[in-house]
Design a protein around this motif. Structure first.
Motif, PDB file in Angstrom:
ATOM      1  N   LEU A  78      21.325 105.845 -61.130  1.00 16.91           N
ATOM      2  CA  LEU A  78      22.053 105.784 -62.364  1.00 16.91           C
ATOM      3  C   LEU A  78      22.893 104.182 -62.498  1.00 16.91           C
ATOM      4  O   LEU A  78      22.915 103.887 -63.682  1.00 16.91           O
ATOM      5  CB  LEU A  78      23.177 106.892 -62.372  1.00 16.91           C
ATOM      6  CG  LEU A  78      23.988 107.067 -63.639  1.00 16.91           C
ATOM      7  CD1 LEU A  78      23.390 107.313 -64.786  1.00 16.91           C
ATOM      8  CD2 LEU A  78      24.949 108.107 -63.332  1.00 16.91           C
ATOM      9  N   MET A  79      23.639 103.979 -61.258  1.00 18.13           N
ATOM     10  CA  MET A  79      24.333 102.729 -61.498  1.00 18.13           C
ATOM     11  C   MET A  79      23.391 101.811 -61.706  1.00 18.13           C
ATOM     12  O   MET A  79      23.644 100.719 -62.666  1.00 18.13           O
ATOM     13  CB  MET A  79      24.742 102.645 -60.105  1.00 18.13           C
ATOM     14  CG  MET A  79      25.856 101.500 -59.924  1.00 18.13           C
ATOM     15  SD  MET A  79      26.281 101.351 -58.309  1.00 18.13           S
ATOM     16  CE  MET A  79      24.881 100.594 -57.327  1.00 18.13           C
ATOM     17  N   ILE A  80      22.212 101.425 -61.139  1.00 18.98           N
ATOM     18  CA  ILE A  80      21.353 100.416 -61.785  1.00 18.98           C
ATOM     19  C   ILE A  80      20.931 100.401 -62.976  1.00 18.98           C
ATOM     20  O   ILE A  80      20.914  99.413 -63.702  1.00 18.98           O
ATOM     21  CB  ILE A  80      20.151 100.445 -60.810  1.00 18.98           C
ATOM     22  CG1 ILE A  80      20.429 100.355 -59.166  1.00 18.98           C
ATOM     23  CG2 ILE A  80      19.146  99.400 -61.058  1.00 18.98           C
ATOM     24  CD1 ILE A  80      21.247  98.996 -58.759  1.00 18.98           C
ATOM     25  N   ARG A  81      20.591 101.556 -63.554  1.00 14.69           N
ATOM     26  CA  ARG A  81      20.191 101.878 -64.872  1.00 14.69           C
ATOM     27  C   ARG A  81      20.948 101.300 -65.894  1.00 14.69           C
ATOM     28  O   ARG A  81      21.095 100.665 -66.777  1.00 14.69           O
ATOM     29  CB  ARG A  81      19.819 103.208 -65.184  1.00 14.69           C
ATOM     30  CG  ARG A  81      18.433 103.522 -64.583  1.00 14.69           C
ATOM     31  CD  ARG A  81      17.742 104.963 -64.902  1.00 14.69           C
ATOM     32  NE  ARG A  81      16.473 105.206 -64.273  1.00 14.69           N
ATOM     33  CZ  ARG A  81      15.415 104.708 -64.731  1.00 14.69           C
ATOM     34  NH1 ARG A  81      15.409 104.247 -65.826  1.00 14.69           N
ATOM     35  NH2 ARG A  81      14.312 104.885 -64.084  1.00 14.69           N
ATOM     36  N   ASN A  82      22.442 101.806 -65.547  1.00 13.85           N
ATOM     37  CA  ASN A  82      23.575 101.477 -66.265  1.00 13.85           C
ATOM     38  C   ASN A  82      24.082  99.820 -66.587  1.00 13.85           C
ATOM     39  O   ASN A  82      24.342  99.396 -67.532  1.00 13.85           O
ATOM     40  CB  ASN A  82      24.970 102.282 -66.103  1.00 13.85           C
ATOM     41  CG  ASN A  82      24.683 103.618 -66.367  1.00 13.85           C
ATOM     42  OD1 ASN A  82      23.957 103.996 -67.307  1.00 13.85           O
ATOM     43  ND2 ASN A  82      25.710 104.486 -65.770  1.00 13.85           N
ATOM     44  N   ALA A  83      23.921  99.366 -65.271  1.00 16.74           N
ATOM     45  CA  ALA A  83      24.184  97.985 -65.178  1.00 16.74           C
ATOM     46  C   ALA A  83      23.192  96.947 -65.755  1.00 16.74           C
ATOM     47  O   ALA A  83      23.554  96.164 -66.554  1.00 16.74           O
ATOM     48  CB  ALA A  83      24.334  97.576 -63.658  1.00 16.74           C
TER      49      ALA A  83
END
Length: 92
Positions: A78-83
């Motif tokens: 999720l963190m990677i997708r958001n960033a």
């Protein structure tokens, strides 16, 4: 990310994709988006050439180090997708 196919990611190529506007320090007014982006880019220079360019090895090494500090794979995704503004995924 390597828009020009050079084999290295230039700072402007990362700036086009990385969203620093949602960083906590930007939201709280402590830093500008440019400062957050510069700090983010500095993470890739560990053990490599400090040339402002990001090689594939530097990119993978950074995310390998980062992933080791996150216990939940779904949250990491999720963190990677958001960033990076990547759609899809099943996380969180």
């Amino acid at each position: 990310l390597d828009a020009d196919g050079s084999g290295e990611i230039e700072p402007n190529e990362i700036a086009d994709k990385y969203d620093a506007s949602k960083a906590e320090d930007v939201l709280k007014g402590r830093k500008t988006e440019e400062e957050v982006l510069a700090e983010f880019l500095a993470n890739f220079e560990v053990g490599g050439s400090k040339d402002g360019l990001v090689t594939k090895k530097e990119f993978l090494d950074y995310y390998e180090r980062l992933s080791a500090s996150i216990d939940n794979d779904d949250y990491f995704e999720l963190m990677i997708r958001n960033a990076w503004h990547i759609t899809g995924g099943e996380g969180w």
